[in-house]
Design an enzyme around this catalytic site. Structure first.
Site, PDB file in Angstrom:
ATOM      1  N   ASP A   1       0.867  -1.183   0.000  1.00 45.48           N
ATOM      2  CA  ASP A   1       0.000   0.000   0.000  1.00 45.48           C
ATOM      3  C   ASP A   1       0.903   1.232   0.000  1.00 45.48           C
ATOM      4  O   ASP A   1       1.644   1.457   0.955  1.00 45.48           O
ATOM      5  CB  ASP A   1      -0.903   0.006   1.228  1.00 45.48           C
TER       6      ASP A   1
ATOM      7  N   ASP B   1      -2.691   2.208  -6.190  1.00 48.03           N
ATOM      8  CA  ASP B   1      -1.597   2.224  -5.214  1.00 48.03           C
ATOM      9  C   ASP B   1      -1.613   1.033  -4.266  1.00 48.03           C
ATOM     10  O   ASP B   1      -0.950   1.058  -3.236  1.00 48.03           O
ATOM     11  CB  ASP B   1      -1.670   3.513  -4.390  1.00 48.03           C
ATOM     12  N   GLU B   2      -2.324  -0.037  -4.613  1.00 49.73           N
ATOM     13  CA  GLU B   2      -2.481  -1.131  -3.662  1.00 49.73           C
ATOM     14  C   GLU B   2      -2.579  -2.453  -4.412  1.00 49.73           C
ATOM     15  O   GLU B   2      -3.235  -2.543  -5.456  1.00 49.73           O
ATOM     16  CB  GLU B   2      -3.752  -0.888  -2.843  1.00 49.73           C
TER      17      GLU B   2
END
Length: 518
Positions: A11, A105-106
């Site tokens: 993350d 973003d993860e």
């Protein structure tokens, strides 16, 4: 559950805001808030400096401004975020072919499937290596969780924030989860959390102690049984590299409620076109069209219509959305509209009636064009005498350009060019001063800070908005490549600003054109 912590969850830390701070040296270490800047805007991401003031994601932007009035408020730059995300996902993909992206973003990664790790030591080494590579390639930090299940890996990455790594050894799940809030578990939102609290359960240990039968009684068979297994630390969900999208949709919130029915229909048509663009970009079609309307009093209405077969025709989706709109009362005003398509498929079954209507409309347009071309021939006798004196055609209107050919009519007034928009935070380039970004704009002026990733904080200058030397530009790489080469992936999305220079080429500069204002 696995016997080794070979599931990794990555993350990125405050991704949007961190990317903006990396791109803008003057904002490093300062509170930055990214989101919609209108009166009804919402915070997308807040930097850790802004979070100290109480600003967080999904907060109304007006409330964020009250909490942190001196923060930098920027419009999202998704071209930049997608480009950085591609770099990160490329690094993640080197660890394993089984990568499950959750957002820009993860992502989850199955390290065992890629041969990157098979025990605690190798998993820890892979996680640390990934963090170092992300920092080297993007200049940003990411937090990593390692565990034997997806649920625990995600909990680990949350505990590791910011810029850390947490490894949860298999066998320690119960002790770790016990004192945590029930909201820690996936699927427990505010409503379920309140329901459990009223039943006297506030921690994960309370859920485990209550037993499966009690949770099934409170929450239903599927949810109650799943929650009990998670409370015991059991999560057998696999990392899935590809998951099929169930729907495609777009929606817009308006700064001011829409009351004009014609304007509402125009916005629905525009959203339908955008929805079809996304549908086609994904190579899909859909059978059910969905309309979402949020009214002035925050009541939300959803209407749907199922077509006879899947389609990706914008005309069909527009017409269906328009029919759905007719069944909704928008008298009091509309604050949000959305159009979506569900029932996705990989093929299309054209709507024959819509196709026939489109062909008929095209035929009428062609016939009308032919009629207009032949009309001056029939009107020649009536209009020739006047053409020499005033350039009139048979219907009495002045012929275009008649005045320019020596007639007595007034000169044609060209349309004034639309004022260029410079959103806060977006990249610009000036012919003399180089690369910079927009600090603010208004009253036909643009304030620019001239700096770029890796430079020292730059100077601020103000220009007229119609300055021909100032143009919106592509985002710069956060970490320049060697020998001046860009470090962006080859598939970096192109900015819409590319066509601006062509559109504005040849414009005459107004007052102050080409000069920086003091």
């Amino acid at each position: 559950m696995r016997s080794a912590p070979t599931i990794l969850h990555l993350d990125m830390d405050a991704f949007f805001a961190a990317a903006e701070q990396a791109a803008k040296p003057s904002l490093r270490g300062k509170p930055v808030v990214v989101g919609g800047l209108g009166p009804r805007g919402v915070v997308s991401t807040a930097s850790y400096e802004a979070r100290r003031f109480g600003v967080h994601s999904a907060m109304p932007m007006a409330q964020a401004r009250r909490l942190a009035p001196n923060a930098a408020y920027l419009v999202p730059r998704f071209a930049l975020y997608r480009a950085v995300s591609e770099q990160v996902m490329e690094l993640v993909g080197r660890l394993s072919p089984l990568v499950e992206p959750l957002s820009l973003d993860e992502a989850f990664v199955d390290l065992e499937a890629g041969g990157s790790a098979d025990d605690t030591a190798s998993a820890l080494a892979a996680g640390e290596r990934l963090r170092r590579e992300i920092r080297a390639v993007t200049g940003l930090s990411g937090s990593v969780g390692l565990a034997g299940s997806k649920m625990l890996a995600k909990i680990g990455s949350e505990q590791a924030k910011p810029d850390g790594l947490v490894l949860i050894e298999p066998g320690t799940e119960r002790a770790l989860l016990g004192p945590m809030s029930v909201r820690t578990l996936p699927g427990v939102g505010p409503a379920t959390g309140d329901h459990l609290r009223r039943a006297g359960m506030t921690t994960v240990a309370d859920l485990a102690g209550a037993g499966e039968d009690e949770l099934v009684r409170l929450l239903g068979k599927a949810h109650g049984a799943s929650l009990y297994r998670m409370a015991l630390g059991r999560d057998d969900r696999a990392v899935v590299s590809e998951r099929d999208a169930k729907s495609v949709s777009v929606e817009d919130t308006f700064d001011v409620d829409l009351h004009d029915r014609v304007r509402v229909r125009t916005e629905v048509d525009r959203l339908a076109d955008r929805c079809v663009e996304r549908l086609r970009a994904a190579g899909r079609s859909g059978r059910t069209v969905v309309l979402k309307v949020r009214r002035y009093d925050f009541s939300t209405l959803t209407r749907s219509e199922t077509l006879r077969g899947p389609t990706d025709d914008p005309g069909v989706v527009r017409e269906a959305a328009g029919r759905l709109l007719e069944s909704v009362d928008t008298t009091g005003g509309v604050r949000l509209l959305g159009v979506g398509v569900t029932g996705l498929a990989d093929f299309t079954q054209e709507d024959l009636f819509a196709q026939a209507a489109a062909d008929e409309a095209a035929a009428w347009a062609h016939a009308s064009a032919d009629g207009r071309e032949r009309e001056p021939v029939g009107a020649d006798a009536a209009g020739t005498a006047g053409a020499g004196a005033g350039g009139a055609v048979g219907d009495g209107t002045a012929a275009p350009g008649a005045a320019g050919r020596g007639g007595g009519g007034p000169a044609e007034i060209p349309e004034a060019p639309a004022e260029r928009r410079f959103p806060a935070g977006h990249d610009v380039r000036h012919r003399e001063f180089g690369a910079g970004w927009v600090q603010g704009s208004g009253l036909r002026r643009v304030t620019v800070r001239f700096e770029e990733p890796g430079s020292a904080p730059g100077r601020v200058r103000t220009f007229w908005a119609d300055d021909p030397d100032l143009e919106l530009s592509e985002p710069l790489p956060l970490v320049p490549g060697e020998a001046g080469q860009s470090s962006w992936p080859a598939s970096r999305p192109k900015s819409r600003s590319e066509s601006r220079s062509d559109r504005d080429e040849g414009r005459s500069g107004g007052s102050g054109s080409g000069r920086a204002r003091p």
